[in-house]
Design an enzyme around this catalytic site. Structure first.
Site, PDB file in Angstrom:
ATOM      1  N   ASP A  17      95.618  29.115  82.052  1.00 58.82           N
ATOM      2  CA  ASP A  17      93.807  29.384  82.218  1.00 58.82           C
ATOM      3  C   ASP A  17      93.075  28.440  81.628  1.00 58.82           C
ATOM      4  OD1 ASP A  17      91.264  30.850  81.218  1.00 58.82           O
ATOM      5  OD2 ASP A  17      91.679  31.862  80.079  1.00 58.82           O
ATOM      6  N   GLU A  96      85.361  32.394  90.154  1.00 58.51           N
ATOM      7  CA  GLU A  96      84.638  33.507  89.803  1.00 58.51           C
ATOM      8  C   GLU A  96      82.681  33.610  90.903  1.00 58.51           C
ATOM      9  OE1 GLU A  96      83.583  35.478  86.019  1.00 58.51           O
ATOM     10  OE2 GLU A  96      85.041  33.907  85.974  1.00 58.51           O
ATOM     11  N   LYS A 132      86.479  36.691  91.844  1.00 59.46           N
ATOM     12  CA  LYS A 132      86.643  37.120  90.030  1.00 59.46           C
ATOM     13  C   LYS A 132      84.947  37.638  90.118  1.00 59.46           C
ATOM     14  CE  LYS A 132      88.079  35.129  85.450  1.00 59.46           C
ATOM     15  NZ  LYS A 132      89.001  33.907  85.219  1.00 59.46           N
ATOM     16  N   THR A 156      86.440  40.729  86.069  1.00 62.48           N
ATOM     17  CA  THR A 156      87.301  40.089  84.732  1.00 62.48           C
ATOM     18  C   THR A 156      85.946  40.775  83.887  1.00 62.48           C
ATOM     19  OG1 THR A 156      86.907  37.832  83.291  1.00 62.48           O
ATOM     20  CG2 THR A 156      84.969  38.504  85.084  1.00 62.48           C
ATOM     21  N   PHE A 178      90.198  40.961  78.481  1.00 56.64           N
ATOM     22  CA  PHE A 178      89.782  40.209  77.516  1.00 56.64           C
ATOM     23  C   PHE A 178      90.081  40.819  75.889  1.00 56.64           C
ATOM     24  CE2 PHE A 178      86.919  36.963  79.437  1.00 56.64           C
ATOM     25  CZ  PHE A 178      86.761  37.708  80.040  1.00 56.64           C
TER      26      PHE A 178
END
Length: 317
Positions: A17, A96, A132, A156, A178
C-alpha cells in the site's frame, strides 16, 4: 523460524500500500496499489518529483488550456507511477479514478477507459491494471460495465456488507474493505469498549464478507486494507489479499512468532440470493451510520488530496 511477513505470504497475497519503489523492493509484495493520498506523498519525495514535470510536459503537448493540462497531467502521473510499480511487482497494480467522479457512473467509465488508454501508450500489459473506484452505487454500476468490457476493477472505500455484496453481484474483480477506518469510527463512537484483537469491528467486517463470498461462490477477491496495527493483519491471515503499508510490513518482517491462519476458503454451499436493488442498497447504507460517514469522509479526503496534487502540478506550468 521465518518471520511473520514470510509466513503471511504463504497463505495470503501481500500487496504493498505505497507508491514508494524502495519499499516495494525491500518487502517484495505480489501486487501494489496507489490512491491520491499515496501519489501526493510520492510527489513530496524529491527523487520522484521529475515525474511530475514529465507529466506536465506531456500534457502541454495535448492542450493549451491550463485546467485541461493539469487534469491530463494528473492522469499521466498516476499511470507513470503505476507503470514503474509494475516493473517492481510480478502481479497487479491498482490506479484510482478521480474521487470527484464517485457519483457519476458514465464519467467513471470514461475516466477508466482513459487511464487504460494511457497505460497502453506506455506499452503496459493492461491485464495487470486494476481500475480503482469508490464503492458508491454509481461506482459499483460503472464497475459492472467495465468488467463486462474486460477492464478489471478494485472497489475501494468499502465499509459495509451492503457495499461488499453489491460489488460481488456486479462481478467486481476485487474489493478493498477498510479495516482501520472502521476501527477508528467505533473507537471514537464507543471509547469505553474493548476493540482489541478479534473484537476489532474492522476485522469482524472483513471476516464476515470473506465467509459470505466463499459460502455463495462469488469470485470477487477480498483484499483487506487500511490497517492500524499488525494485530488486525494477524487476525485476517488467510484472507485472499491484504494491502499493507511499509511501516506495518516492516513490523511483520521483524516479528518471529508463529502466525496462525484465521481465514480459510470452503466450497460454496449456498445459491446466491437475488441481487440487491438500488433502493435496498441505499436503505442499508442509510441504516449504517459508520459506513455512510466513512464513505463520504474517504471520498472528500481523496478529492482534497487530488486537488492538492493538481495544485502542485499547476505550479509547474
Amino acid at each position: 523460524m521465518t518471520n511473520q511477513l514470510a509466513q503471511l505470504k504463504q497463505v495470503t497475497t501481500v500487496v504493498a500500500d505505497t507508491g514508494d519503489f524502495e519499499a516495494i523492493e525491500a518487502y517484495k509484495p505480489q501486487d501494489a496499489t496507489t490512491n491520491p493520498s499515496l501519489l501526493l506523498k510520492a510527489m513530496q519525495i524529491e527523487k520522484y518529483q521529475p515525474l511530475a514535470q514529465q507529466a506536465i510536459d506531456w500534457a502541454k503537448q495535448k492542450s493549451s488550456n491550463k485546467a485541461e493540462v493539469v487534469a491530463m497531467a494528473g492522469d499521466k502521473l498516476a499511470v507513470m507511477l503505476g507503470s514503474k510499480l509494475m516493473a517492481k511487482v510480478p502481479g497487479l497494480v491498482s490506479t484510482e479514478v478521480d474521487a470527484r467522479l464517485s457519483f457519476d457512473k458514465e464519467a467513471t467509465i470514461s475516466k477508466a477507459k482513459q487511464l487504460i488508454a494511457l497505460y497502453r501508450e506506455q506499452d503496459v500489459d493492461t491485464s495487470r491494471v486494476l481500475i480503482k473506484i469508490a464503492s458508491t452505487w454509481e461506482g459499483i454500476q460503472a464497475a459492472k460495465v467495465l468488467e463486462s468490457q474486460g477492464i478489471r476493477c478494485n472497489l475501494t472505500l468499502l465499509f459495509s456488507f451492503a457495499q461488499a455484496r453489491a460489488c460481488a453481484e456486479a462481478g467486481a474483480y476485487l474489493i478493498s474493505p477498510f479495516v482501520g477506518r472502521i476501527l477508528d469510527w467505533y473507537k471514537n463512537a464507543h471509547p469505553e469498549q474493548d476493540f482489541s484483537g478479534a473484537n476489532d469491528p474492522g476485522v469482524k467486517s472483513v471476516t464476515n464478507i470473506y465467509h459470505y463470498f466463499k459460502e455463495y461462490g462469488y469470485d470477487t477477491i477480498v483484499m483487506g486494507a487500511s490497517f492500524r496495527n499488525i494485530g488486525e493483519i494477524q487476525h485476517l491471515a488467510g484472507c485472499d489479499r491484504l494491502t499493507i503499508s511499509p511501516a506495518l510490513l516492516d513490523q511483520l518482517a521483524n516479528t518471529d512468532a508463529p502466525l496462525a491462519t484465521k481465514l480459510t476458503a470452503k466450497s460454496a454451499t449456498q445459491t446466491p440470493p437475488p441481487p440487491l436493488t438500488e433502493a435496498a442498497f441505499r436503505w442499508q447504507m442509510n441504516e449504517d451510520a459508520m459506513a455512510t460517514e466513512k464513505l463520504s469522509q474517504g471520498i472528500r479526503q481523496f478529492a482534497a488530496d487530488q486537488q492538492q496534487l493538481e495544485s502542485m502540478l499547476g505550479a509547474l506550468i
